[in-house]
Design an enzyme around this catalytic site. Structure first.
Site, PDB file in Angstrom:
ATOM      1  N   ASN A  18      35.532  30.791  42.115  1.00  0.00           N
ATOM      2  CA  ASN A  18      34.112  30.881  41.581  1.00  0.00           C
ATOM      3  C   ASN A  18      33.732  31.672  40.788  1.00  0.00           C
ATOM      4  OD1 ASN A  18      31.686  32.539  42.331  1.00  0.00           O
ATOM      5  ND2 ASN A  18      32.824  33.907  43.205  1.00  0.00           N
TER       6      ASN A  18
ATOM      7  N   LYS B  56      31.652  32.871  38.449  1.00  0.00           N
ATOM      8  CA  LYS B  56      30.857  33.984  38.713  1.00  0.00           C
ATOM      9  C   LYS B  56      29.996  34.110  36.757  1.00  0.00           C
ATOM     10  CE  LYS B  56      33.692  36.738  41.724  1.00  0.00           C
ATOM     11  NZ  LYS B  56      34.397  37.938  41.831  1.00  0.00           N
TER      12      LYS B  56
ATOM     13  N   HIS C  74      27.986  36.235  49.495  1.00  0.00           N
ATOM     14  CA  HIS C  74      29.710  36.766  48.034  1.00  0.00           C
ATOM     15  C   HIS C  74      29.157  38.479  48.218  1.00  0.00           C
ATOM     16  CE1 HIS C  74      32.122  37.606  45.155  1.00  0.00           C
ATOM     17  NE2 HIS C  74      32.782  36.645  45.658  1.00  0.00           N
TER      18      HIS C  74
ATOM     19  N   GLU D 222      28.987  40.421  46.557  1.00  0.00           N
ATOM     20  CA  GLU D 222      28.834  41.219  45.004  1.00  0.00           C
ATOM     21  C   GLU D 222      27.216  40.474  45.321  1.00  0.00           C
ATOM     22  OE1 GLU D 222      30.673  38.495  41.513  1.00  0.00           O
ATOM     23  OE2 GLU D 222      32.723  40.119  42.063  1.00  0.00           O
TER      24      GLU D 222
ATOM     25  N   GLU E   9      37.226  37.055  52.704  1.00  0.00           N
ATOM     26  CA  GLU E   9      37.039  38.060  50.636  1.00  0.00           C
ATOM     27  C   GLU E   9      37.273  39.214  51.484  1.00  0.00           C
ATOM     28  OE1 GLU E   9      36.402  35.273  47.454  1.00  0.00           O
ATOM     29  OE2 GLU E   9      34.571  36.330  48.033  1.00  0.00           O
TER      30      GLU E   9
ATOM     31  N   GLY F 289      38.955  41.325  42.871  1.00  0.00           N
ATOM     32  CA  GLY F 289      38.846  41.538  41.227  1.00  0.00           C
ATOM     33  C   GLY F 289      40.188  42.716  41.138  1.00  0.00           C
TER      34      GLY F 289
ATOM     35  N   SER G 125      41.391  38.769  44.661  1.00  0.00           N
ATOM     36  CA  SER G 125      42.792  38.341  43.539  1.00  0.00           C
ATOM     37  C   SER G 125      44.008  37.100  44.113  1.00  0.00           C
ATOM     38  CB  SER G 125      43.763  40.144  44.327  1.00  0.00           C
ATOM     39  OG  SER G 125      42.665  40.432  43.747  1.00  0.00           O
TER      40      SER G 125
HETATM   41  P1  PGA Z   1      39.277  37.037  42.002  1.00  0.00           P
HETATM   42  O1  PGA Z   1      38.025  37.017  43.164  1.00  0.00           O
HETATM   43  O2  PGA Z   1      39.559  36.375  42.243  1.00  0.00           O
HETATM   44  O3  PGA Z   1      38.669  37.918  40.798  1.00  0.00           O
HETATM   45  O4  PGA Z   1      39.631  38.761  43.237  1.00  0.00           O
HETATM   46  C1  PGA Z   1      37.605  36.595  44.233  1.00  0.00           C
HETATM   47  C2  PGA Z   1      36.039  36.154  44.601  1.00  0.00           C
HETATM   48  O5  PGA Z   1      35.288  37.328  44.044  1.00  0.00           O
HETATM   49  O6  PGA Z   1      35.029  35.201  45.396  1.00  0.00           O
END
Ligand code: PGA
Length: 255
Positions: free
Chosen positions: A12, A14, A101, A103, A172, A178, A218
């Protein structure tokens, strides 16, 4: 549940990478392997502007790379300034879309009901859906994880029957996105089982076995292997570590 080799490795990106950068990344990734990598299918959710070039580069890859988007609107078309439709994504070369997601839920106020409408439109349009669900820190600490997963999953998928086969669930936990470390593998396995039980109770056992559940939060090249060893983990959704060729190719190679 999936066999070892068919576990899915999903990036992903982003809001990272231009179309040129995406194209170069995919060409280089494909040339990294003289034979197909251990996990033989990669999916990349790229920015809208990179979909067409990424899909073109992926079509020439030595192993399957699917290109998808990170969001879409639920309407077919209309006066929605700044939005994008499922038909536009498909035309650009997307074969899947990430929906719900955290976010999008948190920063762009997407509700469970809106996500549901998006899932309906995506599936009608022939896009596969990666549906993200997960509890935040406060919800986990209050012992509400299962309740949150149940609400997010059942609202997003209400009214569907066999079509949920076209949906991949991404578990998730918001509190590890993150960060430096993922959720503990036993916790990941436990929550994946919770999700499968919800599918079993609401739909049936066959679908509960068939539906793919991937983990995100992560994941990097140091911890991917341990998480993928969990029986109920059908793959990974990777943010930060999917941006670097070195870490993404190492994960694909099962290192
Ligand atoms: P990350 O993000 O691997 O940077 O923790 C995962 C995601 O938001 O899908």
């Amino acid at each position: 549940m999936t066999t070892e080799a068919t576990k899915l490795i999903i990036g992903n990106w982003k809001m990272h990478k231009t179309s040129e950068e995406a194209s170069t990344f995919i060409q280089t990734l494909s040339s990294c392997f003289s034979s197909p990598p251990k996990y033989s299918e990669a999916w990349l959710a790229v920015p809208f502007t990179a979909i067409a070039k990424a899909a073109e580069a992926a079509a020439h890859s030595s192993f399957p790379i699917r290109i998808g988007a990170q969001n879409m609107h639920d309407a077919e078309e209309g006066a929605y300034t700044g939005e994008i439709s499922a038909r536009m994504l498909k035309e650009a070369g997307a074969s899947f879309v990430v929906l719900g997601h955290s976010e999008r839920r948190r920063l762009f106020f997407e509700s469970d009901e809106w996500i549901h409408r998006k899932v309906v439109r995506a599936i009608e349009s022939g896009l596969r859906v990666i549906l993200c669900v997960g509890e935040d820190k406060g919800e986990r600490e209050a012992g509400k994880t299962e309740e949150v997963l149940q609400r997010q999953l059942l609202t997003a998928l209400q009214g569907f029957s066999e079509e949920i086969q076209h949906v991949l669930i991404a578990y998730e936990p918001v509190w590890v996105i993150g960060k430096t470390a993922p959720a503990p593998p036993e916790m990941i396995e436990k929550e994946h089982l919770v999700l499968r039980k919800i599918v079993q109770a609401e739909w049936n056992n066959t679908l509960a076995k068939k539906i793919k559940i991937v983990y995100g939060g992560s994941v990097n090249s140091d911890n991917a292997k341990t998480i993928l060893e969990e029986a109920d983990v059908d793959g990974l959704l990777i943010g930060g570590a999917s941006l670097s060729l070195e870490s993404f190719s190492a994960i694909l190679q099962g290192k």
